[in-house]
Design an enzyme around this catalytic site. Structure first.
Site, short mmCIF file in Angstrom:
data_model
loop_
_atom_site.label_atom_id
_atom_site.label_comp_id
_atom_site.label_asym_id
_atom_site.label_seq_id
_atom_site.Cartn_x
_atom_site.Cartn_y
_atom_site.Cartn_z
N GLY A 57 105.44 51.18 62.01
CA GLY A 57 105.72 51.12 60.61
C GLY A 57 104.90 52.21 59.71
O GLY A 57 104.13 53.09 60.41
N GLN A 58 105.04 52.23 58.48
CA GLN A 58 104.69 53.08 57.28
C GLN A 58 103.12 53.18 57.17
O GLN A 58 102.69 54.08 57.14
CB GLN A 58 105.18 52.59 56.04
N ILE A 59 102.71 51.89 57.13
CA ILE A 59 101.19 51.75 56.86
C ILE A 59 100.29 52.29 58.28
O ILE A 59 99.64 53.18 58.08
CB ILE A 59 100.80 50.55 56.64
N ALA A 60 101.00 51.93 59.29
CA ALA A 60 100.32 52.45 60.84
C ALA A 60 100.29 54.06 60.58
O ALA A 60 99.74 54.67 61.33
CB ALA A 60 101.00 51.73 61.77
N ARG A 110 109.47 32.33 48.88
CA ARG A 110 108.03 32.57 49.34
C ARG A 110 107.60 31.61 50.57
O ARG A 110 107.25 32.08 51.53
CB ARG A 110 106.89 32.28 48.19
N GLN A 147 100.21 35.54 67.61
CA GLN A 147 99.10 36.41 67.75
C GLN A 147 97.59 35.84 67.96
O GLN A 147 96.81 36.34 68.68
CB GLN A 147 99.04 37.58 66.87
N ASP A 163 93.24 46.01 46.52
CA ASP A 163 93.11 45.51 45.27
C ASP A 163 91.79 45.99 44.78
O ASP A 163 91.61 46.27 43.48
CB ASP A 163 93.20 44.12 45.36
N ARG A 198 91.93 49.60 43.85
CA ARG A 198 92.68 49.86 42.68
C ARG A 198 91.87 49.59 41.28
O ARG A 198 92.10 50.32 40.42
CB ARG A 198 93.91 48.95 42.83
N HIS A 217 95.51 37.47 48.02
CA HIS A 217 96.12 38.97 47.72
C HIS A 217 97.50 38.60 47.43
O HIS A 217 98.68 38.83 48.33
CB HIS A 217 96.16 39.66 49.31
#
Length: 332
Positions: free
Chosen positions: A14-17, A98, A112, A159, A162, A187
């Site tokens: 993925g993107q973050i990785a 949610r 996991q 956060d 930020r 979060h």
């Protein structure tokens, strides 16, 4: 040089990785003299993409990177781990409640957690990033009873960073001139970014954030909502979620676990709430101000909490209690 440590990143295609793996492999997280074996876990359809990520890591020719293991199998991924960074999770799809998101992720993090329990070292440090991160972290921990609860944390450092940056920009100082901001709670958009105890270095002198900013209305209003809604703002602008900044926050979080927090400074992370002195219910993963020494975190005690803060800290705790109870129903 010391023996290699085994570090797992899930959601590795993925993107973050993609932003994170280079930081880890070049030594920014676990040290410039610490060799690594990187284990990359993702779902089966992503294995061809993972092969490309492996090629790129090889092509970086990084001296610390001893081996890269791409896999879709938990028994391979979780074996003998020193650190696990659980980025992969079911993303929220349009029209998804949610509760549905929670149900899908409970399944992933229960599995996991059980794999950590069965295959990883008992000293493994586990960071949960995949959302809803606090509750996913709690479920993983409960599913790994032989690993100390204290070894599990979730990411609220993004956060924290930020909040730090917003104050720095407002005052007109570099970000590292701002310290001791706090993210309390979940979060999510109920998190409470608190600068009542923050310090800002202005012209060589450290002063309180309220004194430095000189705008209480902003600090109690737009500042809080900007930090709370920042993830959504990035998605709206980029059409993709935060990746570069998330990877940087993960690196900061894990580096502080490994090497400790700077002297006289605290940071924010989601940890087990048992025994806290702030009246937050136990058995939650809640973001607190912490200091870290010898790979062990301690919640910073004795900070004065005014009525404004109390209300916001309780509201985010309430959301976490509801999330936890719903998640535990799914497990049962």
């Amino acid at each position: 040089m010391s023996d290699p440590i085994r570090v797992l990143v899930t959601g590795a295609a993925g993107q973050i990785a993609y932003s994170l793996l280079y930081n880890i492999a070049k030594g920014d997280v676990f040290g410039k003299d610490q060799p690594l074996v990187l284990v990359l876990l993702d779902i089966t359809p992503m294995l061809p993409v993972l092969d490309g990520v492996v090629m790129e890591l090889q092509d970086c020719a990084l001296p610390l990177l001893r081996e890269v293991i791409p896999t879709d199998k938990e028994e391979v991924a979780f074996k003998d781990l020193d650190a696990a960074i659980l980025v992969g999770s079911m993303p929220r799809k349009e029209g998804m409640e949610r509760k549905d998101l929670l149900k899908a992720n409970v399944k992933i993090f229960k599995s996991q957690g059980a794999a950590l329990d069965k295959y990883a070292k008992k000293t493994v440090k586990v960071l949960v990033v995949g959302n809803p991160a606090n509750t996913n972290c709690l479920i993983a921990s409960k599913s790994a009873p032989s690993i100390p609860k204290e070894n599990f944390s979730c990411l609220t450092r993004l956060d924290h960073n930020r909040a730090r940056s917003q104050v720095a920009i407002r005052v007109g100082v570099p970000a590292d001139n701002v310290k001791d901001v706090i993210i309390w709670g979940n979060h999510s958009s109920t998190q409470y970014p608190d600068v009542h105890h923050a310090k800002v270095k202005v012209q060589g002198k450290e002063i309180g954030a309220y004194e430095a900013v000189k705008d209480d209305g902003w600090l109690k209003g737009d500042f809080i909502s900007t930090v709370q809604q920042r993830g959504a703002a990035v998605i709206k602008a980029r059409k993709l979620s935060s990746a570069m900044s998330a990877a940087k926050a993960i690196s900061d979080h894990m580096r502080d676990i490994w090497f400790g927090t700077p002297e006289g400074e605290f940071i924010s992370m989601g940890v087990i709430s048992d025994g806290n002195s702030y009246g937050i219910p136990s058995d939650l993963i809640y973001s607190f101000p912490v200091v870290i020494k010898n790979k062990t975190w301690t919640i910073v005690d004795g900070l004065a909490i005014n009525d404004f803060s109390r209300g916001k800290m309780d509201a985010t705790a309430k959301e976490l209690v509801e999330e936890r109870d719903t998640a535990l129903e799914f497990i049962a």
